[in-house]
Design a protein around this motif. Sequence first.
Motif, short mmCIF file in Angstrom:
data_model
loop_
_atom_site.label_atom_id
_atom_site.label_comp_id
_atom_site.label_asym_id
_atom_site.label_seq_id
_atom_site.Cartn_x
_atom_site.Cartn_y
_atom_site.Cartn_z
N THR A 1 -13.65 29.48 15.63
CA THR A 1 -13.16 28.07 16.22
C THR A 1 -13.36 27.44 14.60
N SER A 2 -12.62 26.78 14.46
CA SER A 2 -12.12 25.73 13.18
C SER A 2 -12.25 24.49 13.26
N LEU A 3 -12.18 23.20 12.60
CA LEU A 3 -12.37 22.57 12.97
C LEU A 3 -12.27 21.34 11.43
N GLN A 4 -11.31 20.53 12.20
CA GLN A 4 -10.79 19.56 10.61
C GLN A 4 -10.73 18.36 10.96
N MET A 5 -10.79 17.46 10.34
CA MET A 5 -10.58 15.62 10.44
C MET A 5 -8.84 14.74 10.18
N SER A 6 -8.63 14.96 10.97
CA SER A 6 -7.01 13.76 10.04
C SER A 6 -7.29 12.58 10.56
N ILE A 7 -6.60 11.80 9.14
CA ILE A 7 -5.81 10.05 9.75
C ILE A 7 -4.62 11.05 9.74
N GLN A 8 -4.19 9.47 10.73
CA GLN A 8 -2.84 9.88 11.01
C GLN A 8 -2.67 7.44 11.03
N SER A 9 -1.00 8.14 10.61
CA SER A 9 -0.28 5.94 10.62
C SER A 9 -0.18 5.94 12.17
N LYS A 10 -0.68 4.46 12.30
CA LYS A 10 0.13 3.89 13.25
C LYS A 10 0.95 3.49 13.71
N GLU A 11 1.37 2.37 12.28
CA GLU A 11 2.68 1.87 12.14
C GLU A 11 3.00 2.59 10.98
N GLU A 12 4.01 1.62 10.53
CA GLU A 12 4.63 2.17 9.02
C GLU A 12 3.32 1.73 7.39
N ILE A 13 2.43 2.04 7.17
CA ILE A 13 2.24 1.77 5.67
C ILE A 13 2.56 1.46 4.27
N SER A 14 2.22 -0.17 4.10
CA SER A 14 2.77 0.28 2.43
C SER A 14 1.21 0.48 1.48
N PHE A 15 2.14 1.11 0.53
CA PHE A 15 0.20 1.51 -0.59
C PHE A 15 0.87 0.46 -1.23
N ALA A 16 0.93 -0.41 -1.33
CA ALA A 16 1.57 -1.39 -2.44
C ALA A 16 -0.29 -1.84 -2.81
N TYR A 17 -1.04 -2.12 -2.53
CA TYR A 17 -2.33 -2.30 -2.43
C TYR A 17 -3.44 -1.25 -2.50
N ASN A 18 -3.42 -0.15 -2.53
CA ASN A 18 -3.61 1.28 -2.30
C ASN A 18 -3.86 1.79 -3.93
N ASP A 19 -5.39 0.80 -4.07
CA ASP A 19 -6.00 0.87 -5.47
C ASP A 19 -6.90 2.39 -5.42
N ASP A 20 -6.94 3.37 -4.75
CA ASP A 20 -7.69 4.70 -5.06
C ASP A 20 -6.35 5.92 -5.54
N ILE A 21 -5.38 5.57 -5.24
CA ILE A 21 -4.71 6.47 -5.20
C ILE A 21 -4.11 7.11 -7.54
N ASN A 22 -4.22 7.95 -7.35
CA ASN A 22 -3.77 8.21 -8.95
C ASN A 22 -2.35 7.22 -9.67
N SER A 23 -2.65 7.33 -11.11
CA SER A 23 -1.74 6.40 -11.69
C SER A 23 -0.61 6.90 -11.30
N PHE A 24 -0.19 8.20 -11.19
CA PHE A 24 1.24 8.37 -11.12
C PHE A 24 2.02 7.80 -9.45
N PHE A 25 0.49 7.90 -8.49
CA PHE A 25 1.37 7.48 -7.60
C PHE A 25 1.43 5.65 -7.79
N LYS A 26 0.37 4.87 -8.23
CA LYS A 26 0.16 3.74 -9.08
C LYS A 26 1.30 3.11 -9.44
N GLU A 27 1.75 3.61 -10.55
CA GLU A 27 3.52 3.29 -10.93
C GLU A 27 4.54 2.97 -9.63
N PHE A 28 4.80 3.89 -8.51
CA PHE A 28 5.65 3.69 -7.91
C PHE A 28 4.48 2.40 -6.75
N ARG A 29 3.72 2.51 -6.25
CA ARG A 29 2.57 1.76 -5.57
C ARG A 29 3.80 1.05 -4.45
#
Lengths: 253, 635, 282
Positions: free
Chosen positions: C97-125
């Motif tokens: 028996t294996s268990l995992q949790m996942s997060i799913q978007s319920k609507e379109e999400i902009s990552f413009a204010y995502n401060d948690d991502i790495n510098s590569f993604f921040k270039e394009f956020r």
Amino acid sequence: MEIRILEKGYKKNPEFYQDFLDDKIADKEEYFSDETVNIQSAPEFPFYIAKKNDEQRKVLFLEAFNTIEKYYLSSDRDLHLDEQFWHSLLILKKRDFLLETYPEIQEGIENFNNIVVKDFDWENYIYKSVLAAEYISDLVTDETERQRYYEIIIDNLDLYNYMIKYEVFRSKQFVFNILTIVDELGISSLLKKKIVGRSDLATDTRIGRQVLFEFNKNYPVIMSPMMAKEELKELFVEYLGYYTSVEQLGALV
Amino acid sequence: MTYWNFSPIPNIEESNFNKILERFYNLKISGLIRENLQNSLDGRLLESKEPVKVMIKTGMIKSKNVPGISEVIDRIHSLKGRNSYTTEAINHMVKMAEEEEVHYISFEDINTRGLSGAKNGQSDSTKDTWAIYAYNKGVHSEEEDTAVETSRGGSHGVGKIASNAASDLNVMYFANCDEFGEQHLGGTVQLIEHEYQDQSYRSTGYFAKLEHLETGRNKTKFYPFQNDFNEVFEKKTRGLKIIIPFLRKEYSDQREIIRSVCDSFFISIILNKLEVDVNGKLINASNIEDFVNDSEYYTQNIADMKAEFTPLYVNTYLKEEPKKISVSDGKEDYNFNLFFRYDEEIPKGRVAIVRTIGMKIEDKKVKNKANQPFNAVLIGGAKEDAYLKSLENESHTELSVDHMKDPDLQRRAKRFINNLSKEITIILDEAITDQNPTDGKMDTKDILYVSEIQLKKEVSKAMGAVVIDKKKPVVKVQDDSLPPNNKEPNKGKKKTKTPALIKPVKRDKAASDENDSPEEQTLSLYTVHPNTVERVVVGDKEIVRFNLSSNKEVKKAATCNVGISIIDGMGKEYKNAFRLEDNYNEIYDKVAGAKCSLKNNKINQVTINQGIAELTFKLKSDYNRALKFVYYVEV
Amino acid sequence: MIYKKDANFPYPVLTNTSNSYESGGFTLNVDLKENTDNYRFDIEYEIESDFLKELLFTRKAKLYLVVQSKDNKFFEVDLNTMFIDIPKTRISINNRTSLQMSIQSKEEISFAYNDDINSFFKEFREEIIVSRYAILGFSNTVIFEGSSSRPFDLFERKVNSALSSAIKIELGSETIIIHYRDVDLQFVGLPMSGNFNNPYIYMGLQKALSRFISNYGEDGQVDLHDIDLPTDQLDAKLYRLMKAKMVFELTTETIDEAIYNISDKVIEKYALAVKGLATSGD
């Protein structure tokens, strides 16, 4: 009814096969583990369904689904989805039934392996039937509607098999949603068609399987098994459009 | 200026050196290490979870830089031996005093409290630990918290003299920095009672300022010097630093120092209560196994472990589950955890008796079982600690009854030591019967032998714990995908190796291989781990940046060809299923500033600059934006 | 189903193995309990991204627990869910028996204010838009292994006088089984008899590891980093044992080295036992 559980190692064992034919299994202690199982009643049903025409097949499957639904589903899944339990039941309690219903068992060990001690996976008729009975009876309460869904499964067996073969699809809600969509769109026979002229595709070239493969490729970026039916239907039609014209279907969506 | 003060006495009565000096002298490095590290552990900052850190340094110092040493040397010249032994010792001191450059060792502790109240000098307050440490030999200050008191290592108050014993001139210094950052230097020297400038003096000298009190003309009091001496004597962060100049030559052996640290304090270190740095070599919870498993420090052949048992103890402690044993002294029961290992290869059976603070007291022999193949570690709780402490001899190296004065206590102690042997014997006998079944007694077909049992233990540790215990038990499998800080700290800490991020793969297994041209066949193909590629899809373009510098072969290439595989929802890879020309309008090599061509469904000759390559893809309108990939490079 | 494979997603996904997020990982711990009718999975998790936590809090994303045994079950959980009960009639735990949790978007999400991502993604956020129903993060997988009646044994011994060879080494479903035709072949009664059996252990491990290579390897080699915990229970034990002993690469050539690392000096002990016997003059 008390059933002694067989010790592993009986499969593909000529001695075991001979002892089954000679009805000597119960006498030989070495075949048994020290485990026993108690089950209230374990009526027989078509344990093996193959090489029949569509009509015969439908009758046999329905009997299997209904019997399992009624007599087996209230046991723990550790039992009704366990290979050793089913093999023990067949060998020890259903010998006469098996020899009478599937006389070809006596013709050779290959038949015995294929019919009686068959691996308990998506190709095994008991396994298919248990999942079908579980999924449909859990989600459909109305008796006639339930029988109708059982028939949808039988009419779309190729798709159903494909879904329970791969773990990415093997979940109650997804199987149910896809069956519902296929039924609503009335595309059962379309999905069974082979795709021609696409050399880039692998061996499973039936339209239905390819549409499901799109869901597989896109998972989990698109978490389709968690989607509600209507949302799933939009995607289904989109993916179907990769392989066939969907203009007439558009009206139905 | 006078640096060293000796108390005047009417006449000389005792003509020998302090006897304890010789006892420590015989214990050599290990005695010195034990006393100083134990003092540091006792001085740990109670509110801190950080381990106590002790920096041990050895080196050379000009003797003129040793504070006030000429006064000590003057005194040494005035010493008179009254028997051959003392005469010999004094001659040695005189000779060594002539050296211009001398060895020293220092022990500096961090995450410790240091001594308090130094500026009060010689004081009667029990809170002024400086006064007690610096001027009252043989009495240690009692902790206000009794739990802390019982866990303290020292119990005979003779610790400091171990440091004197390590010096050719019997001299030691201590630099203190307290919680307010006040820095002072003190010291002691152990001579014999002597006559100096027509006055008789006691044997012990103190490195201190002597001040006359105004109230009584003859009343004097010691005050410490502000520490602005040579850098070897500096202590600038909170804690204590012991400095021993004129270090006896044999005490500078770094290998022996490291071994002594491991021998006595392996449990403190494994429990992350202590870290020791020996001339830049750090010994801590995560690497102590590397030291004890290194043949530079310890013999690694179990059959040869006849005098030193540290590698066995560490192994026993880390790998065995403790058994609870109870030992009575006839009146009280004492409960211990016993980590026990039976292994027929072990030549000598010993039990490490360990105090809760983590210091080993003794390699105990069990009566009549000294040559049995086992190894064990015994640790109790606070009550057991207090009792063990009362049983230790002055050098903390043995449980004994000889130093006990009260005959009743002595009787109980004897009984305790006997019962301890008895309990361990029972466990040993069980292990022997378990693992050497005798014929006819058992049904042999189901017996598991030593090696199978050993393997079973290892499997059980590697698999995880039983969560549902029934006929068919369910095991929760250990998860090693998580970063280590989410797991149990320290004990048996595992090192996780990261797999190679760019790995060569055989051609026929990899992407787009069916119609490889002969020249392509000569190239090497590598799979690139997703953590070395960055990919993002925005608007109508996709940006992919490779960092290929972790692989030497790839890094030195000027260009590479790039292949793409699709990963499905089950993690299965589809090589060559993704057709580049069907999905991209254009592929642009950012480093080269040019468009890329395609060849055999691969992107041809992508420029690598210092390991970096970057591609920008223009997407076709029906591009599937939900796909995930792994990349291959060919150089 | 549970998704584990490292791959390059088209946008940053929070996992414990990828470095898309700099803020941390997504850890799940599960405990399993039972009563007469149900299995209960107690869950504890930590999502180390304020951006994703905010999405969950404002219901722009959903949290799922995936339970995979014979088939997959999905449970939408909220931030207060402490456990999930599943009736025993609908889940079997006697396999894996294996268990995992996942997060799913319920609507379109902009990552413009995502401060948690790495510098590569921040270039394009500013431009990163993630569509509906998309996975935003997944946790580690917690595995419960059932069915094994001998969950930790690696070896079994059997005596069978009908054997057509003196000994036979069988790779069973959970253990390596050493069959002896004769009890005497186990050296019962000799001092240190256990260690005289070590060569059989060696042979058993050799056979089992050879099969392991042929089951999971390519060209006679396996990189343990690349494969998941095998479903075969004997192989799963060997896999865990090798990983615990830091054996990560197994090839036909390194089998002996692997045995040396996972077993505790079986050959040396055997040699010692023989020497002991010789010197005791028995």
